[in-house]
Scaffold this active site. Sequence first.
Site, mmCIF file in Angstrom:
data_model
loop_
_atom_site.group_PDB
_atom_site.id
_atom_site.type_symbol
_atom_site.label_atom_id
_atom_site.label_comp_id
_atom_site.label_asym_id
_atom_site.label_seq_id
_atom_site.Cartn_x
_atom_site.Cartn_y
_atom_site.Cartn_z
ATOM 1 N N LYS A 168 0.815 -1.217 0.000
ATOM 2 C CA LYS A 168 0.000 0.000 0.000
ATOM 3 C C LYS A 168 0.850 1.270 0.000
ATOM 4 O O LYS A 168 2.052 1.247 0.267
ATOM 5 C CB LYS A 168 -0.953 -0.005 1.206
ATOM 6 C CG LYS A 168 -2.129 -0.957 1.004
ATOM 7 C CD LYS A 168 -3.175 -0.819 2.097
ATOM 8 C CE LYS A 168 -4.395 -1.683 1.788
ATOM 9 N NZ LYS A 168 -5.403 -1.643 2.858
ATOM 10 N N ARG A 191 -3.607 -10.051 5.319
ATOM 11 C CA ARG A 191 -4.146 -10.071 3.955
ATOM 12 C C ARG A 191 -3.061 -9.541 3.018
ATOM 13 O O ARG A 191 -2.652 -8.372 3.132
ATOM 14 C CB ARG A 191 -5.410 -9.216 3.872
ATOM 15 C CG ARG A 191 -6.077 -9.210 2.499
ATOM 16 C CD ARG A 191 -7.333 -8.342 2.502
ATOM 17 N NE ARG A 191 -8.015 -8.380 1.216
ATOM 18 C CZ ARG A 191 -7.737 -7.559 0.197
ATOM 19 N NH1 ARG A 191 -6.800 -6.630 0.320
ATOM 20 N NH2 ARG A 191 -8.410 -7.666 -0.939
#
Length: 286
Positions: free
Chosen positions: A233, A267
């Site tokens: 991210k 995740r």
Amino acid sequence: MKTNHIHTLPSLSINCRGRLLSLATPVVMGIINVTDDSFYEGNRMRELHHVVEKAGKHLAEGAAILDLGAQSTRPGAEVIGAEEELNRLLPAIHAIIHHYPEAIISIDTWYASVAEKTVHAGAAIINDISSGDLDPAMIPVAGKLQVPYIAMHMLGKPATMQANPAYENVTREVLDYLIRKLAECRAAGIRDFIADPGFGFGKTLDHNYELMSQLHLVAEILQTPVLTGISRKSMIYKLLGTSPVEALNGTTVLNTIALQQGTHILRVHDVKEAVETIRILDKLKG
């Protein structure tokens, strides 16, 4: 030599279509995006054989859960409707179950109708980035289906969430939100509630790192499993001045910190590296 304190994980398990998945040792959720515009291009796939190949790779590398999503949630991404989402997801579910009947599949959706139909097709977990805020029918449906429900904190909607997000105290406000959602889910009959603080969803770089430094409070206060999703991210590559493609090392560093802070589910796009991180920390814990 003194090591960092590792927060003790409660002995927890979740019921996935009659199979208990233990979270006493953290597990990995491998991401499979059935979409053309995932922010990380290494994970974009539409052809079924690519989906099955990715599923097999994730499972071989140690993923306990496969997270299927057909809707890009990057800022500014085009929103697709429930019907198109189903058209993408159902063939993928059927193909994975045909090749890997023991796979535990999570569906990344905010549509209650998609959740219901994909669970009937074989999915075992609902992963909702909106925690029922984008579809009020979602939490009642999840309660009726009696499957684990992942509730994530997001400020605003995917298209606008990064437009100057502001908090007085990000950790407290995320916790307050998740506490309310836990109560709402319990009232709807959801037994297996998993909290996701929503890194990168309506949060600045500083918000994300402040939240990461206090992540242990989520599990300690809610007394539920916690999912952390920081794989590749912008909180990594914007800080380092790189790109999603170059963000694996930073992902591993933050996954390590998240595990030390009490995370139960990672995740990720890169399963092998996350599984290795868990194994090393588990050994360190003794």
